[in-house]
Design an enzyme around this catalytic site. Sequence first.
Site, mmCIF file in Angstrom:
data_model
loop_
_atom_site.group_PDB
_atom_site.id
_atom_site.type_symbol
_atom_site.label_atom_id
_atom_site.label_comp_id
_atom_site.label_asym_id
_atom_site.label_seq_id
_atom_site.Cartn_x
_atom_site.Cartn_y
_atom_site.Cartn_z
ATOM 1 N N ASP A 13 -2.240 -1.131 1.110
ATOM 2 C CA ASP A 13 -3.231 -0.168 0.601
ATOM 3 C C ASP A 13 -2.761 1.274 0.734
ATOM 4 O OD1 ASP A 13 -5.223 -2.304 0.223
ATOM 5 O OD2 ASP A 13 -5.361 -2.288 2.404
ATOM 6 N N LYS A 16 0.623 2.517 -3.384
ATOM 7 C CA LYS A 16 1.876 2.235 -4.099
ATOM 8 C C LYS A 16 1.682 2.249 -5.607
ATOM 9 C CE LYS A 16 2.428 -1.633 -1.880
ATOM 10 N NZ LYS A 16 1.297 -1.481 -0.924
ATOM 11 N N LYS A 18 -0.056 4.295 -7.591
ATOM 12 C CA LYS A 18 0.194 5.620 -8.149
ATOM 13 C C LYS A 18 1.671 5.974 -8.087
ATOM 14 C CE LYS A 18 -0.289 10.551 -7.567
ATOM 15 N NZ LYS A 18 -1.006 11.713 -7.062
ATOM 16 N N GLY A 40 -4.441 -5.222 -5.057
ATOM 17 C CA GLY A 40 -4.629 -4.465 -6.284
ATOM 18 C C GLY A 40 -3.974 -3.098 -6.214
ATOM 19 N N HIS A 41 -3.283 -2.731 -7.278
ATOM 20 C CA HIS A 41 -2.725 -1.387 -7.393
ATOM 21 C C HIS A 41 -3.604 -0.591 -8.357
ATOM 22 C CE1 HIS A 41 1.585 -2.704 -6.094
ATOM 23 N NE2 HIS A 41 0.732 -2.640 -5.105
ATOM 24 N N GLN A 224 1.019 -5.443 -0.712
ATOM 25 C CA GLN A 224 0.803 -5.323 0.727
ATOM 26 C C GLN A 224 1.761 -4.297 1.360
ATOM 27 O OE1 GLN A 224 1.132 -8.907 -0.384
ATOM 28 N NE2 GLN A 224 -1.044 -8.950 -0.719
ATOM 29 N N ASP A 333 -5.010 15.194 1.452
ATOM 30 C CA ASP A 333 -6.257 15.940 1.322
ATOM 31 C C ASP A 333 -7.416 15.344 2.114
ATOM 32 O OD1 ASP A 333 -5.717 14.046 -1.022
ATOM 33 O OD2 ASP A 333 -7.889 14.266 -1.124
ATOM 34 N N THR A 414 -1.716 14.536 -3.644
ATOM 35 C CA THR A 414 -2.896 15.323 -3.284
ATOM 36 C C THR A 414 -4.115 14.931 -4.120
ATOM 37 O OG1 THR A 414 -2.215 17.065 -4.836
ATOM 38 C CG2 THR A 414 -1.499 17.281 -2.544
#
Length: 442
Positions: A13, A16, A18, A40-41, A224, A333, A414
């Site tokens: 999580d 990865k 993005k 899930g990506h 993962q 952020d 960011t």
Amino acid sequence: MKNLIVVGTQWGDEGKGKVVDLLAAKFDIVARYQGGHNAGHTVRLGDRKFILQLIPCGILRPNKLAVIGNGVVLDPAALLGEIESLEQAGITVQGRLFVSNRAHVILPYHRMLEKAAESTPGRVRIGTTSRGIGPTYEDKMGRRGIRVAALLDSQTLRCQVEAGVAEKNLLARALNASDSVQAAEVVEQYAAFAERLRPLVADTAALLAREMEQGRSVLFEGAQGTLLDVDHGTYPFVTSSSSAAGGACTGLGIPPTRIGRVVGVSKAYTTRVGEGPFPTEARGPQGDKIRQRGSEFGAVTGRPRRCGWFDVPVLRYSRMINGLDSLVIIKLDVLDHLEEIPVCLGYRYRGSDLKEMPALASELERIEPVYRTLPGWCSSTFGLTSYEQLPQRARDYLRFLSDWAGVEISIVSTGPEREQTLWMPEAEFTREWQREPVHDGA
């Protein structure tokens, strides 16, 4: 661009999706090497959000090829549903997606057994998604699994399903499961899946070898994270496959000599889903605030993630296991509101400093994290796109993490959009990236 592996350095999580989508601009092929549709990506493109469970993130960029390797376990219904969703969104899939004929197939009895096993009294709960991932890998290693190649051969499919159903129904009764599976129904359903999947199936190891021989570059994508690797993670609270960088070779049939670089992805803090040790977990209001600000809920399951502070020993361990060349920091952020930020620099166990990652989960659960508290920056970094825009204390935080982990930070995210990214100007990977041309206009 050299062939590159993108790997999670924590418990998954890490964002990865993005990162792979961002880096795919300078690669010809994106290939997934392990896991199933339990991960899930998430990729955001403007006002659209894509959650990809099986198909590599490169499919979202035009003219890229996407490969699902032999190390993946495949639920045909999930894959076909994902293809339909992408096509409805205007993404061309046919002719660009290839599925390994050696990938193993998830069947209804795998889901049945996983649910039964997780609810068995006295069993240590792992916190699985009950999607049949683990039992499918068990059948693979037990040499009784059904591969995509068998799915396409009706006689082989029938024989293997009948044998599998007979065995699994016996096991289900032993586990006091109320469900059972009928072989004829499974054969009929999966034969229909096979005809729809047939145009996508290929010997993907041979395909990748040919493409690389012709000078095309590959971005390797896992699911993962390193601490969920079946060999190197916090066993038994792990996934059932090799999620570390080494899994790219076995999960795709790629020689190690073809790998150019390994880039790790880490949050600016730490999260994990499910059961198992989590040394830097922040319980109570602090953890709740990070979860809220970071929207820390599973992309596939919606489960709330456990949240905590950055763990340097975990990052150092991941650097060693994966051979990290560079690091991407995600969600900086989320920490913008904090006046002070604890960072774990080491572990103590029974009064002694630990030099290596414990192999026993029970030992890791009892370690004492050694923290140093850094000053926060208390100003917004959301959406910043250049290093010069970062508050000085945010720069100091990143430099501190890099120095203690022993790996350069090259990219900082960011925000969820591609553009909400800044590149660290002194990083070697940044300089190499800037020299390479973009392969498409995306």
